[in-house]
Design a protein around this motif. Structure first.
Motif, PDB file in Angstrom:
ATOM      1  N   PRO A   1      38.953  45.856  47.803  1.00 33.63           N
ATOM      2  CA  PRO A   1      38.938  44.488  47.273  1.00 33.63           C
ATOM      3  C   PRO A   1      37.735  43.681  47.773  1.00 33.63           C
ATOM      4  O   PRO A   1      37.780  43.063  48.837  1.00 33.63           O
ATOM      5  CB  PRO A   1      40.253  43.890  47.768  1.00 33.63           C
ATOM      6  CG  PRO A   1      40.550  44.655  49.025  1.00 33.63           C
ATOM      7  CD  PRO A   1      40.035  46.039  48.795  1.00 33.63           C
ATOM      8  N   VAL A   2      36.672  43.730  47.008  1.00 38.06           N
ATOM      9  CA  VAL A   2      35.453  42.981  47.310  1.00 38.06           C
ATOM     10  C   VAL A   2      35.310  41.904  46.237  1.00 38.06           C
ATOM     11  O   VAL A   2      35.416  42.210  45.047  1.00 38.06           O
ATOM     12  CB  VAL A   2      34.224  43.909  47.310  1.00 38.06           C
ATOM     13  CG1 VAL A   2      32.946  43.106  47.545  1.00 38.06           C
ATOM     14  CG2 VAL A   2      34.375  44.992  48.367  1.00 38.06           C
ATOM     15  N   PRO A   3      35.096  40.637  46.603  1.00 35.90           N
ATOM     16  CA  PRO A   3      35.006  39.571  45.596  1.00 35.90           C
ATOM     17  C   PRO A   3      33.941  39.860  44.545  1.00 35.90           C
ATOM     18  O   PRO A   3      32.873  40.387  44.858  1.00 35.90           O
ATOM     19  CB  PRO A   3      34.651  38.329  46.423  1.00 35.90           C
ATOM     20  CG  PRO A   3      35.145  38.636  47.792  1.00 35.90           C
ATOM     21  CD  PRO A   3      34.962  40.113  47.972  1.00 35.90           C
ATOM     22  N   SER A   4      34.246  39.499  43.309  1.00 37.10           N
ATOM     23  CA  SER A   4      33.303  39.698  42.205  1.00 37.10           C
ATOM     24  C   SER A   4      32.153  38.704  42.303  1.00 37.10           C
ATOM     25  O   SER A   4      32.357  37.523  42.613  1.00 37.10           O
ATOM     26  CB  SER A   4      34.012  39.532  40.864  1.00 37.10           C
ATOM     27  OG  SER A   4      35.046  40.481  40.731  1.00 37.10           O
ATOM     28  N   VAL A   5      30.974  39.191  42.024  1.00 39.18           N
ATOM     29  CA  VAL A   5      29.773  38.355  42.047  1.00 39.18           C
ATOM     30  C   VAL A   5      29.531  37.788  40.654  1.00 39.18           C
ATOM     31  O   VAL A   5      29.728  38.473  39.648  1.00 39.18           O
ATOM     32  CB  VAL A   5      28.558  39.182  42.501  1.00 39.18           C
ATOM     33  CG1 VAL A   5      27.281  38.365  42.416  1.00 39.18           C
ATOM     34  CG2 VAL A   5      28.762  39.700  43.918  1.00 39.18           C
ATOM     35  N   VAL A   6      29.118  36.516  40.590  1.00 42.65           N
ATOM     36  CA  VAL A   6      28.670  35.927  39.336  1.00 42.65           C
ATOM     37  C   VAL A   6      27.162  36.116  39.259  1.00 42.65           C
ATOM     38  O   VAL A   6      26.428  35.514  40.060  1.00 42.65           O
ATOM     39  CB  VAL A   6      29.011  34.423  39.260  1.00 42.65           C
ATOM     40  CG1 VAL A   6      28.503  33.826  37.955  1.00 42.65           C
ATOM     41  CG2 VAL A   6      30.513  34.212  39.395  1.00 42.65           C
ATOM     42  N   PRO A   7      26.660  36.966  38.366  1.00 45.29           N
ATOM     43  CA  PRO A   7      25.211  37.206  38.317  1.00 45.29           C
ATOM     44  C   PRO A   7      24.448  35.925  37.985  1.00 45.29           C
ATOM     45  O   PRO A   7      24.941  35.056  37.254  1.00 45.29           O
ATOM     46  CB  PRO A   7      25.056  38.250  37.208  1.00 45.29           C
ATOM     47  CG  PRO A   7      26.421  38.832  37.008  1.00 45.29           C
ATOM     48  CD  PRO A   7      27.381  37.742  37.353  1.00 45.29           C
ATOM     49  N   ALA A   8      23.260  35.825  38.542  1.00 42.91           N
ATOM     50  CA  ALA A   8      22.377  34.721  38.171  1.00 42.91           C
ATOM     51  C   ALA A   8      21.911  34.919  36.732  1.00 42.91           C
ATOM     52  O   ALA A   8      22.155  35.958  36.114  1.00 42.91           O
ATOM     53  CB  ALA A   8      21.189  34.668  39.122  1.00 42.91           C
ATOM     54  N   ALA A   9      21.221  33.914  36.199  1.00 42.29           N
ATOM     55  CA  ALA A   9      20.801  33.963  34.798  1.00 42.29           C
ATOM     56  C   ALA A   9      19.885  35.150  34.507  1.00 42.29           C
ATOM     57  O   ALA A   9      19.852  35.656  33.380  1.00 42.29           O
ATOM     58  CB  ALA A   9      20.101  32.657  34.421  1.00 42.29           C
ATOM     59  N   ASP A  10      19.162  35.625  35.513  1.00 42.52           N
ATOM     60  CA  ASP A  10      18.280  36.770  35.305  1.00 42.52           C
ATOM     61  C   ASP A  10      18.995  38.102  35.492  1.00 42.52           C
ATOM     62  O   ASP A  10      18.353  39.164  35.451  1.00 42.52           O
ATOM     63  CB  ASP A  10      17.064  36.695  36.232  1.00 42.52           C
ATOM     64  CG  ASP A  10      17.422  36.733  37.716  1.00 42.52           C
ATOM     65  OD1 ASP A  10      18.620  36.913  38.032  1.00 42.52           O
ATOM     66  OD2 ASP A  10      16.514  36.581  38.555  1.00 42.52           O
ATOM     67  N   GLY A  11      20.311  38.061  35.695  1.00 39.59           N
ATOM     68  CA  GLY A  11      21.088  39.275  35.821  1.00 39.59           C
ATOM     69  C   GLY A  11      21.214  39.801  37.233  1.00 39.59           C
ATOM     70  O   GLY A  11      21.976  40.745  37.476  1.00 39.59           O
ATOM     71  N   ARG A  12      20.506  39.220  38.172  1.00 34.06           N
ATOM     72  CA  ARG A  12      20.583  39.697  39.556  1.00 34.06           C
ATOM     73  C   ARG A  12      21.836  39.157  40.245  1.00 34.06           C
ATOM     74  O   ARG A  12      22.358  38.105  39.892  1.00 34.06           O
ATOM     75  CB  ARG A  12      19.344  39.268  40.339  1.00 34.06           C
ATOM     76  CG  ARG A  12      18.053  39.860  39.773  1.00 34.06           C
ATOM     77  CD  ARG A  12      16.861  39.468  40.618  1.00 34.06           C
ATOM     78  NE  ARG A  12      15.607  39.963  40.041  1.00 34.06           N
ATOM     79  CZ  ARG A  12      14.413  39.818  40.600  1.00 34.06           C
ATOM     80  NH1 ARG A  12      14.308  39.180  41.752  1.00 34.06           N
ATOM     81  NH2 ARG A  12      13.336  40.293  40.009  1.00 34.06           N
ATOM     82  N   ALA A  13      22.274  39.917  41.247  1.00 31.93           N
ATOM     83  CA  ALA A  13      23.495  39.524  41.956  1.00 31.93           C
ATOM     84  C   ALA A  13      23.277  38.320  42.852  1.00 31.93           C
ATOM     85  O   ALA A  13      24.222  37.615  43.198  1.00 31.93           O
ATOM     86  CB  ALA A  13      24.012  40.698  42.778  1.00 31.93           C
ATOM     87  N   ALA A  14      22.044  38.083  43.264  1.00 36.17           N
ATOM     88  CA  ALA A  14      21.721  36.945  44.129  1.00 36.17           C
ATOM     89  C   ALA A  14      20.395  36.362  43.687  1.00 36.17           C
ATOM     90  O   ALA A  14      19.582  37.035  43.047  1.00 36.17           O
ATOM     91  CB  ALA A  14      21.663  37.379  45.589  1.00 36.17           C
ATOM     92  N   ALA A  15      20.195  35.105  44.019  1.00 35.97           N
ATOM     93  CA  ALA A  15      18.934  34.430  43.720  1.00 35.97           C
ATOM     94  C   ALA A  15      18.265  34.045  45.028  1.00 35.97           C
ATOM     95  O   ALA A  15      18.927  33.873  46.052  1.00 35.97           O
ATOM     96  CB  ALA A  15      19.185  33.186  42.870  1.00 35.97           C
TER      97      ALA A  15
END
Length: 354
Positions: free
Chosen positions: A89-103
């Motif tokens: 159980p790892v929290p789901s990431v909301v991708p940034a607008a460029d599709g990356r997991a982090a900005a």
């Protein structure tokens, strides 16, 4: 153009609008704190973001000393995706607008994840058993990572966060200089530092069992303490989320297993009989899964204590040498308690536990 102060609400809104899109900038924001005042983390800014899609957590790494090289972010994303695929159980990431997991904004990594309501692992033996089960699932998942992930992560070093990384030197300073200085003071900070430094002195003989170097190097989470397991607040205890993979590294894989045992011990809240049963179950399950070999039980707490000792000593230096009285320090002393780990070592190595 007006420059926004890093970490403020206005800055967070700007980051959300820039990297996740304008609708996020209108979300309701609330800083996540301890008791409504002290920040939840001394290295990162954490905000609860309430939007139409539900609650999320925005995290910005604000401490420049804690930044990892740029190669770390995609590696972390691969590990998280792999663990989710393995059922951890790892929290789901909301991708940034460029599709990356982090900005990266102003040179600082920022991420947005689904908010997971829950409580830390300190509620008794049933919580401890839930931590053990999920922690061992995580360790199995990390053992199944593709080899190239470990190869790539091995060259992405952790930042230096303490003055003295070498635990024998840190221990010597604690015994010869810091403990006498702490015992000369009478305020709560000096008393807290003196107590934990006395615990270090009493538990130091256990460090003689520590193996030389990483005997079994692997990708490890590296920080599986009680705050990084979120558990259900009602019904049978279950782990809803394992948090904070920012300390991913290649180290002795026993480190994660030691953290799991220590967190289970903490969750038992001083109930020695419950702790004995929980740790006995931990050893049986870990051996059944092939995660522990004969004799490993005597190495677990020494590995963890050597890992954490420089951190404890550096916090004591903050209090005694630098007069940095951060509210989180007292909670860190509890999380890293040498006395609890000494007790865990005795339970893990008792004849019945073997």
């Amino acid at each position: 153009m007006r420059v926004l102060a890093t970490g403020t609400e206005q800055w967070v809104r700007h980051v959300l609008a820039t990297h996740w899109g304008a609708p996020w900038s209108d979300a309701k924001l609330r800083p996540l704190t301890v008791g409504g005042s002290a920040p939840l983390s001394h290295t990162a800014g954490l905000w609860l973001v309430t939007a139409a899609g539900g609650d999320h957590v925005f995290k910005a790494q604000l401490n420049a000393e804690a930044l990892r090289p740029g190669a770390f972010l995609p590696l972390k994303d691969r590990v998280l995706a792999h663990c989710r695929g393995e059922g951890v159980p790892v929290p789901s990431v909301v991708p940034a607008a460029d599709g990356r997991a982090a900005a990266v904004h102003d040179g600082l990594p920022c991420e947005l994840t689904r908010y997971c309501p829950g409580v830390g692992a300190n509620g008794g033996p049933e919580q401890a058993r839930a931590v053990v089960a999920t922690g061992l699932d995580l360790r199995e998942a990390l053992d199944r990572l593709p080899p190239d992930v470990a190869d790539a992560l091995a060259v992405v070093r952790l930042p230096l966060m303490v003055d003295e990384e070498h635990w024998p030197a840190a221990l010597a300073d604690a015994q010869r200089r810091l403990l006498p200085a702490a015992e000369r003071g009478t305020d709560r900070w000096h008393r807290a530092a003196a107590q934990v430094l006395r615990e270090l002195r009493s538990s130091a003989p256990v460090l003689a069992h520590r193996p030389d170097g990483p005997a079994r190097p692997a990708v490890v989470h590296g920080d599986l303490h009680a705050h990084h397991f979120l558990l259900s607040e009602s019904g049978p205890p279950r782990v809803l989320a394992v948090l904070d993979f920012d300390n991913l590294q290649v180290a002795d894989r026993l480190l994660d297993l030691a953290w799991i045992a220590d967190t289970a011990m903490l969750a038992c809240r001083g109930d020695d009989d419950a702790a004995r049963q929980v740790l006995g179950g931990f050893l049986r399950d870990a051996r059944h899964r092939g995660l522990l070999s004969p004799g490993d039980e005597s190495l677990l707490m020494p590995v963890l204590m050597a890992h954490s000792l420089p951190v404890i000593v550096d916090i004591a230096k903050d209090i005694l040498d630098r007069n940095v009285l951060t509210p989180q320090w007292l909670a860190y002393f509890e999380l890293l308690s040498p006395a609890r780990r000494l007790a865990a070592h005795r339970l893990l190595t008792a004849p019945a536990a073997r």
